[in-house]
Motif scaffolding. Structure first.
Motif, short mmCIF file in Angstrom:
data_model
loop_
_atom_site.label_atom_id
_atom_site.label_comp_id
_atom_site.label_asym_id
_atom_site.label_seq_id
_atom_site.Cartn_x
_atom_site.Cartn_y
_atom_site.Cartn_z
N ILE A 2 -69.69 -69.55 -3.80
CA ILE A 2 -69.20 -68.57 -4.77
C ILE A 2 -68.55 -69.34 -5.91
N ILE A 5 -65.71 -64.88 -9.59
CA ILE A 5 -65.63 -63.43 -9.46
C ILE A 5 -64.86 -62.93 -10.68
N LEU A 49 -70.12 -61.08 -9.43
CA LEU A 49 -70.10 -62.20 -8.49
C LEU A 49 -71.18 -63.20 -8.92
N PHE A 62 -68.87 -58.41 0.00
CA PHE A 62 -68.73 -58.05 -1.41
C PHE A 62 -68.90 -56.54 -1.61
N LEU A 87 -59.02 -61.11 -5.93
CA LEU A 87 -60.37 -61.66 -6.09
C LEU A 87 -60.44 -63.11 -5.63
N LYS A 91 -62.88 -64.60 -2.78
CA LYS A 91 -63.72 -65.77 -3.04
C LYS A 91 -63.62 -66.77 -1.89
#
Length: 333
Positions: A2, A5, A49, A62, A87, A91
């Motif tokens: 990731i 975000i 994302l 998510f 967030l 993540k």
């Protein structure tokens, strides 16, 4: 992994985060510069994302992200650090999911087709009883009219073999050919996604699932199998001026010249209704007892689906068997 975000406005103005890609569309996952973007819309905002590879668990987490339904630009700006921390925690949680089955995003359509979409096939067998019997347990006629329908969510045109067991004397109609192999019967069909009828069938001279015996003080129900949502309409003499009754199970009430008796679950032990009726004159009841019933998970249908097989793709299949009354009456006289 990731990478970011972010929260953006409806016009793609960055409210929270550091990255604002170009040409964002909602809600389709899309690729840009070898990376994947997934969006989730809440009110007039977009949660974005950005990642290079992820697992199915990451997408699930998510999608489970819960934010206020009335989230707007003012709330994000007022509570910036609150949503920033939320967030960032997500993540970290998503990146921890990379230990299992990491998939590079080289082709998003292929990933969605082969990984995230479950290929399902639902088939329903519904049998309707049309019977006429009397209170002395005599059977005048009793037939079953069956209907087989399906819902397909396989994603493409596919050849299937639907294996089943059936009783003797069954007659099919509706255009489907029945094949036999190693003492097993099956339909060989080619079908696409959607809902449709497969075929119909009829079985004559079957055993009625429910009898009613007339007693000196009422009636006794004699089911041959478990039934649900049983409704009986028992006629009364037209000259009756006083009626009292009592039932062993369920609820009963008088409606005009009938006793309506409802039983949610009728077991094979049966049930009884006791009647005490006063009439102005001795008379015979001209109407018959009308019965309605269902059993949505019956183990006693005349046709049973055993399996659904495909040589082209792996599918998950489900079968439901149901019986119900269509035209079922008990003659009193």
């Amino acid at each position: 992994m990731i990478e970011e975000i972010s929260i953006l406005t409806e016009n793609n103005i960055l409210l929270l985060g550091t990255t604002r890609p170009k040409n964002i569309t909602f809600p389709i996952e899309q690729q840009e510069n070898g990376k994947i973007m997934v969006t989730k819309k809440i009110n007039n905002l977009k949660i974005l994302l950005i990642l290079s590879k992820y697992t199915p668990d990451q997408l699930y987490l998510f999608n489970q992200l819960k934010l206020p339904k009335n989230l707007d630009e003012k709330m994000v700006k007022t509570n910036y650090f609150k949503y920033f921390s939320m967030l960032q925690s997500l993540k970290i949680k998503l990146n921890l999911k990379e230990d299992t089955k990491i998939l590079p995003f080289t082709n998003i359509l292929k990933i969605k087709e082969n990984i995230f979409r479950v290929k399902e096939f639902f088939i329903d067998v519904v049998e309707e009883f049309r019977c006429v019997v009397d209170c002395d347990l005599n059977v005048y006629s009793c037939s079953v009219f069956g209907n087989i329908s399906y819902k397909s969510f396989i994603g493409k045109l596919c050849e299937l073999k639907i294996f089943f067991e059936c009783c003797e004397g069954i007659r099919f109609f509706g255009g489907q050919n029945v094949f036999q192999k190693d003492h097993c019967y099956f339909f060989h069909v080619r079908m696409s996604d959607g809902k449709s009828e497969l075929c119909k069938y009829v079985v004559n001279e079957v055993n009625p699932p429910l009898f009613i015996k007339k007693l000196s003080d009422g009636y006794e129900l004699l089911p041959k199998l478990k039934l649900t949502n049983v409704k009986l309409k028992i006629p009364l003499p037209l000259s009756a001026y006083s009626v009292s009754f009592d039932v062993s199970i369920g609820k009963a009430r008088q409606v005009n010249d009938f006793i309506e008796w409802d039983i949610r679950n009728l077991e094979e032990l049966g049930a009884k209704i006791t009647l005490k009726i006063s009439t102005l004159q001795k008379e015979n009841v001209n109407s018959n007892i009308i019965i309605q019933f269902t059993n949505k998970n019956s183990k006693n249908t005349n046709l049973r689906i055993k399996s659904v097989q495909s040589t082209e793709t792996k599918i998950v299949s489900y079968a439901k068997h149901e019986i119900k009354s269509e035209d079922y009456e008990i003659r009193i006289n």
